[in-house]
Design an enzyme around this catalytic site. Structure first.
Site, mmCIF file in Angstrom:
data_model
loop_
_atom_site.group_PDB
_atom_site.id
_atom_site.type_symbol
_atom_site.label_atom_id
_atom_site.label_comp_id
_atom_site.label_asym_id
_atom_site.label_seq_id
_atom_site.Cartn_x
_atom_site.Cartn_y
_atom_site.Cartn_z
ATOM 1 N N HIS A 179 -0.364 37.157 69.652
ATOM 2 C CA HIS A 179 -0.766 37.774 70.922
ATOM 3 C C HIS A 179 -1.257 36.738 71.936
ATOM 4 C CE1 HIS A 179 -4.862 37.880 68.961
ATOM 5 N NE2 HIS A 179 -5.235 37.591 70.196
ATOM 6 N N ASP A 209 0.949 38.976 63.489
ATOM 7 C CA ASP A 209 0.199 38.413 64.607
ATOM 8 C C ASP A 209 0.011 36.906 64.434
ATOM 9 O OD1 ASP A 209 -1.095 38.362 67.052
ATOM 10 O OD2 ASP A 209 -3.060 38.873 66.199
ATOM 11 N N SER A 292 -9.202 33.655 69.374
ATOM 12 C CA SER A 292 -7.983 34.070 68.682
ATOM 13 C C SER A 292 -7.117 32.879 68.289
ATOM 14 C CB SER A 292 -7.163 35.011 69.567
ATOM 15 O OG SER A 292 -7.870 36.213 69.785
#
Length: 451
Positions: A179, A209, A292
């Site tokens: 993402h 992901d 992230s």
């Protein structure tokens, strides 16, 4: 007569006393008085009629206090320069001068010190100590791992964002979240040294992901060591590194709060193609937007997870809408490194990752406990793929799968997560509820290409 006149008019306060008078009947001294005869000297000239002159007869020089020469005695026996007394006086004068100079300097320094003390405060402080830290301390873990952690600045068609990644090998491969780079047109990687380079996308997978990017021409890369997520226990200390809100190289610490948390993330596209299913490690180490893709490290600075998601706090209120607030509340989730390692290897080799499957279509509308197998598949196809892993194991439409390898599952998402925590080809044991009876089925996971 001139001398006699001068002596008669001289002041009486400086005159010598009169010559003593001779006693009566005493014989006069030789050479004095009228009876004394003059002896002609060698320079006398009888022809000239001059009387012979005696040295004593020469007029004596008198001291004139009004004259040009003062009364003084000169020591003709020694050279000028003064005696011991003079030298002592000179030494005393020199010492006095030095003392005065030292006193002046000391006074000036005292005034200066007083001025400084009134404007500058000096507090006690510890001395500089050894800056080394134990390798298992948070500071030691950070010092080991930071050179291998990078910050990603991504610009896409819908805007720009920041994420984190870490170096996998000396060839420049970097692992991050899908993402972070899913909409990327330009990717810039910044190392802990401040050096920034452009990176290219190698491959990505939305189901896990995870994504891999690559930098070229960078020397001195520091790949991070990979741990084993199977060794992780609840309560283990961990360290997270990332760039929350673009604050690169931020280090936070906490513990493993739980393992095997079934987490789904994404779903913004609405068709489910961007949903990721993660059998996650839960941590209370603060994780925020920008973390992230960053590493979650164990006490030996080995990567045990890839930070991927957080649970935000729900805003209170009396309205029906409850918005999630950005920021850490101590509920962070990381993809186990064992899963990340396998996916990264496949992305580097082929640009795509494979997913383990059992070959069935699940009824996602089922609200009971467990994961129910549908009765029909997409486009009217069978819900159980013919000759697929599930069909070979004996699964039928309408079966409710309640356990995977003895671990309870409560819905379709949890079943997908538990399956994807394995590799294609791994054996699996399923507990199935059929017509009120519980069955145990053995199967071998199949493989499908990811997205």
């Amino acid at each position: 007569m001139a001398d006699q006149q001068q002596s008669d008019t001289a002041p009486k306060w400086w005159s010598r006393p009169a010559a003593p008078q001779a006693a009566p009947g005493a014989a006069p001294e030789a050479g004095s008085g009228p009876a004394a005869e003059s002896v002609p000297g060698p320079d006398a000239d009888p022809a000239a009629g001059d009387a012979p002159k005696s040295p004593e007869a020469a007029p004596a020089t008198r001291y004139d206090p009004w004259g040009e020469q003062p009364l003084q005695v000169a020591d003709q026996g020694k050279a000028t320069g003064g005696g011991p007394v003079v030298r002592i006086r000179h030494a005393l004068a020199l010492g006095l001068g030095i003392a005065l100079l030292a006193g002046g300097i000391g006074g000036w320094l005292g005034v200066l010190a007083e001025r400084q003390s009134s404007t500058r405060l000096e507090l006690p402080q510890a001395a500089v100590e050894n800056k080394g830290r134990a390798p298992e301390s948070v500071a030691g873990i950070a010092a080991t791992a930071l050179p291998g952690v990078v910050t990603l600045h991504v610009r896409g068609s819908t805007g720009s964002g920041t994420g984190t990644g870490f170096v996998l090998d000396g060839q420049g491969h970097i692992l991050t979240n899908n993402h972070v780079v899913s909409d990327a047109k330009d990717i810039t990687v910044t190392f802990s040294t401040g050096e920034s380079v452009t990176a290219g996308l190698v491959g990505r997978d939305s189901g896990y992901d995870l994504a891999v990017v690559k930098v070229d021409g960078v020397r001195g890369l520091h790949p991070l060591s990979l741990g084993n997520s199977e060794n992780v226990k609840v309560g283990d200390p961990v360290v997270a590194i990332g760039a929350p809100f673009d604050l690169s190289n931020t280090v936070t610490a906490g513990i493993i709060s739980a393992t095997g948390r079934p987490i789904t993330a994404g779903g913004d596209k609405g068709d489910g193609s961007d949903i990721s299913y993660v059998d996650a490690l839960q941590t209370d180490a603060p994780i925020n937007p920008g973390n992230s893709g960053g590493p979650l490290l164990d006490a030996k600075a080995r990567v045990i997870g890839i930070n991927s998601a957080i649970r935000g706090a729900d805003a209170g209120g009396d309205g029906a809408e409850r918005a999630k607030q950005s920021g850490s509340i101590g509920l962070g989730f990381a993809i186990p490194v064992n899963q990340g390692k396998r996916v990264a290897e496949e992305l580097i080799r082929t640009g795509r990752a494979t997913h383990p499957v059992i070959g069935v279509t699940l009824d996602m509308e089922y609200t009971g406990d467990g994961a129910r197998v549908g009765t029909k598949g997409e486009g009217g196809k069978p819900a159980v793929t013919p000759d697929g892993p599930g069909a070979r194991a004996g699964i039928k439409g309408g079966d409710v799968i309640t356990k995977v390898d003895g671990v309870r599952v409560h819905g379709g998402d949890e079943l997908v997560i538990k399956i994807r925590a394995h590799r294609p080809g791994d054996p699996l044991t399923l507990t199935v509820l059929r017509d009120g009876r519980e069955l145990t089925l053995e199967l071998v996971l199949g493989s499908a290409n990811g997205s």
